[in-house]
Design an enzyme around this catalytic site. Structure first.
Site, PDB file in Angstrom:
ATOM      1  N   GLU A 144       0.836  -1.197   0.000  1.00  0.00           N
ATOM      2  CA  GLU A 144       0.000   0.000   0.000  1.00  0.00           C
ATOM      3  C   GLU A 144       0.872   1.248   0.000  1.00  0.00           C
ATOM      4  O   GLU A 144       1.911   1.288   0.663  1.00  0.00           O
ATOM      5  CB  GLU A 144      -0.923  -0.011   1.222  1.00  0.00           C
ATOM      6  N   GLU A 197     -10.199   5.396   2.303  1.00  0.00           N
ATOM      7  CA  GLU A 197     -10.620   4.581   3.447  1.00  0.00           C
ATOM      8  C   GLU A 197     -10.621   5.455   4.687  1.00  0.00           C
ATOM      9  O   GLU A 197      -9.746   6.309   4.862  1.00  0.00           O
ATOM     10  CB  GLU A 197      -9.657   3.407   3.642  1.00  0.00           C
TER      11      GLU A 197
END
Length: 478
Positions: A282, A393
């Protein structure tokens, strides 16, 4: 404030699309605001920055810790910054105070030895330390002494040479390189070193537990968000073999309303199931008061090979990611940021698998290699990814009994479009032959579209793109 030409404007015309987009690999710092903010904001920011730059505390030089009573060690912990061989001045910075969750502070202050041990493991001996006006300390650590080389598979090794970049990665746009506040004075980390943001006692004391410091909560990526309080607005592709991903990511400063929540925008490179064997790589930007002690968007990385259980961490907080660049400090704040109805700023990100050695490399901006995740860290990602995901997110802790007001992206819904909603553009994936390709068979997902939503589009200028985000709590999101 004079931005010194650190951005460039690409003028384009397209029906119902932005007439211009500022593509900017942004300068990383925290307290200097953009040249288009209000005078009041500029004055406040300047005063804040001057206070931070001026504030230092006394420090203690220490090479070994004597056997002391626990109570004295607790006191020492509050006033001393420990590194493996020596200490440096730590700013008396109000943003670094531990958060007022008594159950966290009580448990941590009873275990000062664990904090000191964690600091010794994370903070490596520095050949030079640069103090940034925003309060961060940047340690210039010999590249082969960085945390990655604590790993038994890497001990005694040195960083690899740059790999072959994916074909088709240039798009003709003029992109300015990244700059950081701590280099403005002429200070820089020398060759053969990597800049690492210093971890302080306060950073660790803010964490929910010392053991979990630097890690995400245990969870899956997207299929368990309702149960864990993690909410997403993302696009993803699956059903093929993927060897990388690339995008330009719009940078904002979303409000995070609870100190143990975060808001991030990132690329996920994923393999394995959504059980305990999940592998992810990520990279993106995040606002995390718990991790960094402030509300600025920061460039970050993450990895795990067991669904966030025991492996992996943010940035360089464990052995894993090997940094090769001496100009970028992972975890440093990004600036300038986009402004509602104002200029828009992006960071370019690309993650791809080196065809020769199989490691996963990270590029920031235009050709600026940050480093790599060694292939041996992973199980499924040792070969290829089975999913690539782009988007936002947040954590919804419902700490007040209702949905959080933590924002995603700009804090505005996708329908507001350019200059108001956050976006990703020029989404691409890397195939088996190291080619960058446009996305096909795109899926989109918004866990709670009344709180945060997403809209996908495509044109000749931005390729595949999407707007996403939202305010969180509102009349439709109680």
């Amino acid at each position: 404030m004079d931005m010194k030409g650190y951005y460039s404007v690409s003028w384009t015309k397209h029906k119902k699309e932005p007439f211009f987009a500022v593509h900017h690999t942004t300068r990383q710092h925290k307290c200097i605001q953009e040249n288009h903010v209000t005078p009041e904001q500029t004055t406040s920011s300047l005063n804040h920055s001057l206070k931070l730059a001026a504030s230092t505390s006394k420090y203690t030089t220490t090479t070994t810790l004597p056997m002391l009573l626990p109570s004295f060690v607790s006191l020492l912990l509050l006033v001393t910054s420990i590194s493996p061989t020596f200490s440096h001045p730590i700013p008396s910075n109000s943003r670094l105070q531990p958060l007022s969750h008594s159950h966290h502070n009580a448990s941590n202050t009873l275990r000062p030895a664990a904090v000191l041990q964690k600091l010794r493991r994370i903070n490596k001996p520095a050949v030079k330390t640069i103090k940034s006006p925003d309060g961060d300390l940047i340690d210039c650590v010999l590249s082969h002494h960085q945390p990655a080389f604590d790993h038994p598979y890497l001990k005694g090794q040195r960083p690899l040479d740059p790999p072959e970049r994916p074909k088709g990665h240039t798009n003709g746009e003029t992109v300015m390189e990244s700059f950081q506040l701590w280099t403005d004075s002429g200070e820089a980390c020398p060759g053969g070193t990597v800049p690492i943001r210093r971890t302080t006692e306060q950073d660790i004391l803010r964490a929910s537990s010392i053991r979990r410091f630097g890690r995400k909560p245990r969870r899956g990526v997207r299929r368990d968000s309702t149960g864990t309080g993690h909410e997403h607005a993302v696009v993803f592709v699956n059903g093929d073999q993927y060897y990388g991903a690339k995008a330009s990511v719009n940078v904002w400063t979303p409000s995070v309303t609870d100190p143990y929540e975060f808001s991030l925008s990132q690329i996920w490179v994923i393999a394995g199931s959504f059980g305990n064997d999940l592998n992810t790589i990520e990279a993106g930007w995040q606002v995390s008061p718990e991790l960094y002690g402030d509300n600025y968007p920061r460039f970050f990385t993450y990895w795990t090979t067991d669904a966030y259980q025991a492996t992996g961490c943010y940035n360089l907080l464990c052995s894993g990611f090997v940094q090769t660049n001496n100009k970028i400090a992972i975890g440093a704040a990004i600036s300038p940021r986009s402004i509602y109805n104002g200029r828009q700023f992006d960071i370019g990100l690309m993650v791809w698998k080196d065809p020769k050695h199989g490691h996963w490399w990270l590029e920031f901006g235009s050709g600026l290699l940050v480093g790599y995740w060694p292939a041996f860290l992973f199980s499924h990602l040792r070969t290829h990814a089975s999913m690539v995901q782009f988007g936002g997110e947040i954590v919804n802790s419902r700490s007040r009994g209702y949905h959080t007001g933590t924002q995603m992206g700009s804090g505005h819904f996708a329908e507001e479009g350019f200059g108001k909603a956050a976006y990703f553009r020029n989404l691409q994936v890397v195939d088996w032959d190291n080619n960058l390709l446009p996305l096909s068979n795109i899926h989109q997902l918004a866990d709670h579209s009344n709180c945060y939503d997403i809209r996908v589009g495509s044109n000749n200028v931005w390729g595949t793109y999407f707007y996403y985000g939202g305010p969180g709590r509102n009349v439709r999101c109680p």
